[in-house]
Design a protein around this motif. Structure first.
Motif, PDB file in Angstrom:
ATOM      1  N   UNK A   1      62.202  19.519  43.799  1.00  0.00           N
ATOM      2  CA  UNK A   1      61.706  20.888  43.750  1.00  0.00           C
ATOM      3  C   UNK A   1      60.559  21.131  44.726  1.00  0.00           C
ATOM      4  N   UNK A   2      60.216  20.121  45.509  1.00  0.00           N
ATOM      5  CA  UNK A   2      59.100  20.327  46.424  1.00  0.00           C
ATOM      6  C   UNK A   2      59.457  21.402  47.445  1.00  0.00           C
ATOM      7  N   UNK A   3      58.528  22.311  47.636  1.00  0.00           N
ATOM      8  CA  UNK A   3      58.771  23.382  48.608  1.00  0.00           C
ATOM      9  C   UNK A   3      58.510  22.840  50.011  1.00  0.00           C
ATOM     10  N   UNK A   4      59.475  22.152  50.544  1.00  0.00           N
ATOM     11  CA  UNK A   4      59.325  21.572  51.875  1.00  0.00           C
ATOM     12  C   UNK A   4      59.259  22.701  52.889  1.00  0.00           C
ATOM     13  N   UNK A   5      58.114  22.796  53.536  1.00  0.00           N
ATOM     14  CA  UNK A   5      57.886  23.969  54.377  1.00  0.00           C
ATOM     15  C   UNK A   5      58.527  23.840  55.749  1.00  0.00           C
TER      16      UNK A   5
ATOM     17  N   UNK B   1      49.691  23.272  46.568  1.00  0.00           N
ATOM     18  CA  UNK B   1      50.251  22.983  47.882  1.00  0.00           C
ATOM     19  C   UNK B   1      49.145  22.684  48.886  1.00  0.00           C
TER      20      UNK B   1
ATOM     21  N   UNK C   1      56.033  28.509  44.194  1.00  0.00           N
ATOM     22  CA  UNK C   1      56.315  27.117  44.528  1.00  0.00           C
ATOM     23  C   UNK C   1      57.613  26.963  45.311  1.00  0.00           C
ATOM     24  N   UNK C   2      58.353  28.039  45.438  1.00  0.00           N
ATOM     25  CA  UNK C   2      59.550  27.981  46.268  1.00  0.00           C
ATOM     26  C   UNK C   2      59.247  28.391  47.710  1.00  0.00           C
ATOM     27  N   UNK C   3      58.087  28.948  47.938  1.00  0.00           N
ATOM     28  CA  UNK C   3      57.814  29.590  49.217  1.00  0.00           C
ATOM     29  C   UNK C   3      57.072  28.647  50.141  1.00  0.00           C
ATOM     30  N   UNK C   4      57.507  28.615  51.359  1.00  0.00           N
ATOM     31  CA  UNK C   4      56.844  27.752  52.333  1.00  0.00           C
ATOM     32  C   UNK C   4      55.450  28.273  52.636  1.00  0.00           C
TER      33      UNK C   4
END
Lengths: 471, 92
Positions: free
Chosen positions: B66-70, B31, B89-92
């Motif tokens: 699946x992009x962790x869009x923050x 990221x 990868x799920x976390x902003x």
């Protein structure tokens, strides 16, 4: 439990909203159902899964329009896979399309996540994932009815998520690849009448096992592209997801007469191209078939809208020609589906335009990570300036869907709908545009008080196409 | 609109302010390497600019599903501390 706060984190809920919040005024000639699918995750993916949205559970949404009002409903598709995992209170299925990574307890269970697309046909709303047979759901309640095998006559083990509906006959042109099991080269093509009964079946084999995510149809033919993303037993046994890009392989396109059998397939070859979705194909007066699609030259190259031409009149030519008709970089192109397989003009596609603003103070550090506009491209005159709709400085657009104006017949006479991800409010919005005047901005926006993660595909079915709700 | 309706608050999401540098120290390398501007300038730079290949890249959709869009508001350090590596990868 996912501790996520990111926009694409699993939502893990089902929802009903009566009378959604609407900004603007929804035209009264919009009456029907906008469906969209997302891959959600009831349970955490396996620890060796690469980040992907494709291996989540099917989660379908329905926006029901009537008299200017909108109701929203979202449900998981209650597949055997999801219900087994719910019973176990944990994830049991492994990485994307790899049986070797499944928990032994689900060895013989249907792997379908029903998470890619939905089609109304033959009195069923079918939710689709290309590695299995469809799951039928109620078009109103979205409650799951079960696996559908077309009255026991569909013999392939798989059905693609991209069948085509012939707008003139109502036939569904469906197919399955790896149709005799994982890694098989077999393809089964079916013509299914509007009553849901199979009318014709053809089987053939592909030159290699490549991804065949979509097809195109003309009035007489079905086009089956085989893309240079392949797989192997060794790859699956290594525990990786199914597909791997191999740029040394050619692209093959099999052209099958709709009424033909497997031996009638004529193969055309071209260079390796990365693509999954196709816009439309048309038979030209000179005997050639032209097909427009978003594609890129390599695995990571920018996508463009290109035209492939197949010379059916030539007896010896076994290659297809290619030309770029638009540098629009969106990959989910849609059209007025009433013109599928027929001469047509308009392509609607999302696009990333870096010159358009993104407000990082409000939307987060997502600049460049957005599809910030829809384009309307005239494929008969691609040099013409496309119609454009800019969604705004904190949003990203998902796949659009053309919605015919009630009672209209002319191509493009209707609306364009699509979900916008609002990164400022961390919620989703359904934007509604006049497809002929999209530059003027939204006619109406349906606001949801929560987010819907990145979606896969959308479809519209007018109220007249579905049976009345008997609830 | 954001000033009037905080939907994150409505959803019960935890969203404390955190110094950017502290958050960065806890984010996965993939990221931190993300460079959106580079993605726009030269899409061929995606493999380096946007992290490792993802299955979502099959169809070149952007942002990948699946992009962790923050979100604009970073996640609290206390939340990060509770996240297992596989979930990062799920976390902003």
């Amino acid at each position: 439990m996912f501790p996520s706060t990111g926009f694409n984190a699993p939502t893990r809920f089902e929802a009903d909203i009566y009378d959604c919040e609407v900004w603007g005024k929804i035209p009264s000639d919009i009456e029907g159902n906008f469906y969209r699918m997302q891959c959600d995750f009831q349970y955490r993916p396996p620890q060796n899964e690469w980040p992907t949205g494709f291996n989540g559970d099917g989660h379908i949404s329905r926006f029901y329009f009537k008299d200017g009002n909108v109701n929203f409903r979202a449900r998981y598709v209650k597949t055997a896979r999801l219900m087994a995992e719910r019973a176990a209170h944990k994830r049991l299925f492994g990485v994307y399309r790899n049986r070797y990574t499944d928990d032994p307890s689900v060895k013989n269970l249907n792997r379908s996540a029903a998470n890619t697309h939905m089609y109304w046909h033959g009195g069923k709303l079918l939710t689709l994932k290309e590695d299995s047979l469809p799951w039928a759901i109620d078009p109103h309640t979205l409650e799951t009815q079960g696996v559908w095998d077309f009255y026991g006559k569909y013999k392939a083990t798989t059905m693609s998520a991209h069948p085509k509906i012939d707008a003139e006959t109502g036939d569904m042109i469906a197919y399955g690849y790896q149709a005799k099991g994982d890694l098989t080269k077999d393809v089964a093509a079916y013509i299914i009448g509007k009553d849901g009964r199979i009318k014709h079946e053809a089987w053939f084999q592909t030159p290699y096992v490549g991804i065949m995510h979509d097809i195109a149809i003309t009035k007489k033919y079905i086009l089956f592209p085989v893309i240079a993303r392949t797989t192997s037993e060794a790859r699956l046994k290594s525990g990786e997801p199914m597909w791997e890009w191999d740029g040394n392989l050619p692209t093959w396109v099999g052209v099958l007469p709709r009424d033909g059998d497997g031996k009638d397939v004529r193969w055309f070859k071209g260079p390796a191209r990365n693509t999954l979705h196709f816009l439309n194909a048309v038979e030209q007066p000179d005997g050639k078939i032209t097909m427009e699609l978003p594609t890129s030259s390599g695995e990571r190259d920018p996508s463009q809208i290109r035209r492939w031409t197949f010379d059916m009149a030539s007896r010896n030519k076994d290659t297809f020609d290619e030309e770029v008709i638009s540098t629009a970089n969106g990959v989910l192109a849609r059209m007025d589906d009433r013109y599928l397989g027929l001469p047509y003009k308009y392509c609607y596609v999302g696009n990333r335009d870096p010159s358009l603003p993104f407000d990082q103070a409000r939307g987060g550090n997502n600049g460049g990570r957005v599809s910030n506009q829809y384009l309307r491209i005239d494929v008969t005159n691609p040099k013409a300036e496309p119609g454009k709709y800019f969604v705004g400085p904190v949003q990203s657009l998902q796949e659009s869907c053309f919605v015919p104006r009630k009672g209209s017949k002319g191509e493009g006479d209707g609306y364009l709908m699509g979900i916008a991800s609002n990164y400022e409010t961390m919620s989703s919005e359904l934007v509604i545009l006049d497809a002929q005047r999209m530059e003027e901005g939204t006619i109406a926006t349906v606001k949801l008080p929560f987010r819907l993660r990145g979606g896969t595909h959308t479809n519209w079915y007018g109220a007249h196409e579905l049976p009345p709700f008997k609830g | 609109m954001a000033a009037q309706i905080d939907r994150r608050q409505f959803l019960g999401r935890v969203s404390f302010t955190l110094a950017g540098s502290a958050a960065a120290n806890l984010l996965p390398v993939s990221l931190l390497q993300a460079a959106p501007a580079a993605c726009l300038v030269d899409a061929k730079a995606w493999p380096d600019a946007c992290g490792d290949w993802q299955l979502d890249d099959i169809c070149l959709a952007y942002p990948p599903y699946a992009m962790a869009v923050r979100p604009a508001v970073p996640v609290a350090a206390t939340i990060h501390a509770a996240v297992e590596p596989v979930d990062m990868h799920w976390v902003a």
